[in-house]
Design an enzyme around this catalytic site. Structure first.
Site, PDB file in Angstrom:
ATOM      1  N   SER A 137       1.590   9.195  -6.396  1.00 17.24           N
ATOM      2  CA  SER A 137       0.809   9.472  -7.482  1.00 17.24           C
ATOM      3  C   SER A 137      -0.606   9.599  -7.329  1.00 17.24           C
ATOM      4  O   SER A 137      -1.161   8.641  -7.186  1.00 17.24           O
ATOM      5  CB  SER A 137       1.043   8.887  -8.935  1.00 17.24           C
TER       6      SER A 137
ATOM      7  N   LYS B 129       1.803  15.205 -13.004  1.00 21.73           N
ATOM      8  CA  LYS B 129       1.988  13.756 -12.963  1.00 21.73           C
ATOM      9  C   LYS B 129       0.883  12.989 -14.113  1.00 21.73           C
ATOM     10  O   LYS B 129       1.176  12.177 -14.861  1.00 21.73           O
ATOM     11  CB  LYS B 129       2.215  12.995 -11.790  1.00 21.73           C
TER      12      LYS B 129
ATOM     13  N   LYS C 243      -5.228   3.107 -12.094  1.00 18.35           N
ATOM     14  CA  LYS C 243      -5.302   4.107 -10.988  1.00 18.35           C
ATOM     15  C   LYS C 243      -5.140   5.673 -11.645  1.00 18.35           C
ATOM     16  O   LYS C 243      -5.861   6.771 -11.215  1.00 18.35           O
ATOM     17  CB  LYS C 243      -4.468   3.955 -10.194  1.00 18.35           C
TER      18      LYS C 243
HETATM   19  P1  NAD Z   1       3.772  -0.463  -3.649  1.00 14.58           P
HETATM   20  O1  NAD Z   1       2.256  -0.807  -3.614  1.00 14.58           O
HETATM   21  O2  NAD Z   1       4.804  -1.197  -4.068  1.00 14.58           O
HETATM   22  O3  NAD Z   1       4.236   0.206  -2.365  1.00 14.58           O
HETATM   23  C1  NAD Z   1       3.341   1.045  -1.562  1.00 14.58           C
HETATM   24  C2  NAD Z   1       3.624   0.581  -0.025  1.00 14.58           C
HETATM   25  O4  NAD Z   1       2.625   1.501   0.955  1.00 14.58           O
HETATM   26  C3  NAD Z   1       3.260  -0.882   0.408  1.00 14.58           C
HETATM   27  O5  NAD Z   1       4.676  -1.193   0.911  1.00 14.58           O
HETATM   28  C4  NAD Z   1       2.145  -0.623   1.421  1.00 14.58           C
HETATM   29  O6  NAD Z   1       2.417  -1.610   2.281  1.00 14.58           O
HETATM   30  C5  NAD Z   1       2.447   0.709   1.872  1.00 14.58           C
HETATM   31  N1  NAD Z   1       1.354   1.419   2.562  1.00 14.58           N
HETATM   32  C6  NAD Z   1      -0.137   1.419   1.910  1.00 14.58           C
HETATM   33  N2  NAD Z   1      -0.973   1.804   2.808  1.00 14.58           N
HETATM   34  C7  NAD Z   1      -0.092   2.520   4.052  1.00 14.58           C
HETATM   35  C8  NAD Z   1      -0.331   3.220   4.990  1.00 14.58           C
HETATM   36  N3  NAD Z   1      -1.665   3.350   5.467  1.00 14.58           N
HETATM   37  N4  NAD Z   1       0.585   3.227   5.928  1.00 14.58           N
HETATM   38  C9  NAD Z   1       1.682   2.925   5.759  1.00 14.58           C
HETATM   39  N5  NAD Z   1       2.126   2.180   4.652  1.00 14.58           N
HETATM   40  C10 NAD Z   1       1.205   1.849   3.758  1.00 14.58           C
HETATM   41  O7  NAD Z   1       3.706   1.032  -4.657  1.00 14.58           O
HETATM   42  P2  NAD Z   1       4.975   1.482  -5.556  1.00 14.58           P
HETATM   43  O8  NAD Z   1       5.076   0.822  -7.009  1.00 14.58           O
HETATM   44  O9  NAD Z   1       6.132   1.667  -4.681  1.00 14.58           O
HETATM   45  O10 NAD Z   1       4.236   2.981  -5.964  1.00 14.58           O
HETATM   46  C11 NAD Z   1       4.065   4.023  -4.959  1.00 14.58           C
HETATM   47  C12 NAD Z   1       3.430   5.234  -5.600  1.00 14.58           C
HETATM   48  O11 NAD Z   1       4.387   5.500  -6.794  1.00 14.58           O
HETATM   49  C13 NAD Z   1       2.297   5.025  -6.550  1.00 14.58           C
HETATM   50  O12 NAD Z   1       1.524   6.135  -6.259  1.00 14.58           O
HETATM   51  C14 NAD Z   1       2.637   4.626  -7.977  1.00 14.58           C
HETATM   52  O13 NAD Z   1       1.625   5.084  -8.876  1.00 14.58           O
HETATM   53  C15 NAD Z   1       3.869   5.756  -8.162  1.00 14.58           C
HETATM   54  N6  NAD Z   1       4.887   5.326  -9.060  1.00 14.58           N
HETATM   55  C16 NAD Z   1       5.095   4.018  -9.042  1.00 14.58           C
HETATM   56  C17 NAD Z   1       6.197   3.785 -10.249  1.00 14.58           C
HETATM   57  C18 NAD Z   1       6.502   2.323 -10.452  1.00 14.58           C
HETATM   58  O14 NAD Z   1       7.072   2.057 -11.465  1.00 14.58           O
HETATM   59  N7  NAD Z   1       6.152   1.385  -9.471  1.00 14.58           N
HETATM   60  C19 NAD Z   1       6.538   4.773 -11.035  1.00 14.58           C
HETATM   61  C20 NAD Z   1       6.473   6.029 -10.776  1.00 14.58           C
HETATM   62  C21 NAD Z   1       5.319   6.430  -9.780  1.00 14.58           C
END
Ligand code: NAD
Length: 293
Positions: free
Chosen positions: A94, A169, A237
């Site tokens: 997102s 979104k 965010k």
């Molecule tokens: P998270 O922080 O758990 O996971 C993100 C991952 O990206 C981490 O493991 C991190 O190490 C990796 N990362 C960061 N920079 C990187 C790079 N340059 N290269 C490779 N890997 C890298 O986040 P999440 O909760 O999985 O959320 C991911 C997305 O989904 C976000 O945009 C969030 O807003 C969206 N989202 C989350 C939820 C939820 O309930 N958690 C629900 C809907 C949408």
């Protein structure tokens, strides 16, 4: 079709696992998190975002926000250095719609296609493979990727050109944040007026005020359970991206701005890592009452 999956956090990890379960040949990479559990399921590994792109036809990213997506795709050792014509990159994070368009343009210059495909539903639906996926991009790439996305989501909708997925979104996140705030304000009033909040919930959840948000969040509030779920800091965010996008288009969003300030107050109170249902804590503090069973 070979798929590379980048970003194995709360959401990406179960999504990648569902693709493996569905029989896709997957290579995985995360710059910071360990991913031995996914390799144990049969995934190949890559040593950089560039390598993921060089070795696979489709590259999926699931990263926190715009700067992370820009770094992983456009940065040094990034996807763009390993991409070639005919490949498709699908960003399921997102992020700001303007960032999606910037990434899409850069990939197009290399002959690659791009879809922005953020999700709604959170970790439980990522695990079940029942996310709602809102997609921006061209019809041909969407048609190619739809069967893959359907292994992660129960609803997969093409809403328009690149950036449209993230505009959708942002609309989703405004509705969710304002709904939690409205539920919080109402239940704090009921509790302070001396009416049992459990009975208020039972009385109104089936009427016009009822919502998926109410059904998901009121039980958590009544239990005083603010374990995420969806972290408050992620909603900060998303609302920042909503405010930036709205202001760039000359769209005033006064209610979004008000809830953003509520989230800022929660952050000051040390609740950034709590579930966003902690919005009720802001109202509870103002009225000096708790909404509990
Ligand atoms: P998270 O922080 O758990 O996971 C993100 C991952 O990206 C981490 O493991 C991190 O190490 C990796 N990362 C960061 N920079 C990187 C790079 N340059 N290269 C490779 N890997 C890298 O986040 P999440 O909760 O999985 O959320 C991911 C997305 O989904 C976000 O945009 C969030 O807003 C969206 N989202 C989350 C939820 C939820 O309930 N958690 C629900 C809907 C949408």
């Amino acid at each position: 079709m070979t798929i590379g999956f980048i970003g194995l956090g709360i959401m990406g990890r179960p999504m990648a696992k569902n693709l493996i379960k569905a029989g896709y040949k997957l290579a995985v990479y995360d710059k910071y998190a360990k991913f031995d559990d996914i390799v144990a399921l049969g995934a190949a590994t890559a040593s950089s975002n560039k390598e993921v792109a060089a070795q696979n036809e489709v590259i999926i990213t699931m990263l926190p926000n715009s700067p992370h997506v820009k770094e992983a795709i456009l940065g040094s050792d990034g996807v763009i250095e390993g991409i070639s014509a005919g490949k498709i990159v699908v960003d399921m994070s997102s992020i700001a719609p303007a960032a999606s368009r910037e990434v899409g343009e850069a990939l197009k210059a290399r002959g690659a296609a791009f879809l922005d495909a953020p999700v709604s539903g959170g970790e439980p639906k990522a695990i079940d493979g029942t996310l709602a996926i809102m997609v921006g991009g061209d019809q041909k790439s969407f048609d190619t990727l739809k069967p893959v996305l359907e292994k992660m989501g129960s609803s997969v909708t093409l809403v328009g050109d690149i950036g449209s997925g993230n505009v959708t979104k942002l609309a989703n996140q405004i509705v969710v944040a304002l709904n939690i705030a409205a539920v919080s304000e109402a239940f704090v009033l009921a509790a302070k007026a001396g009416v049992d909040p459990v009975k208020v919930f039972d009385a109104i959840k089936g009427g016009l005020a009822g919502s998926t948000v109410m059904n998901a969040k009121v039980p958590m509030i009544l239990d005083g359970n603010f374990k995420p779920g969806f972290r408050t800091e992620l909603h900060v965010k998303d609302l920042q991206n909503a405010l930036d996008t709205a202001h760039a288009l000359n769209v005033p969003v006064p209610l979004t701005a008000a809830v953003m300030e509520t989230l800022q107050a929660l952050t000051v109170d040390g609740l950034a890592a709590s579930d966003h249902s902690a919005i009720v804590r802001y109202y509870e503090k103002l009225a000096k009452i708790e909404v509990r069973r």
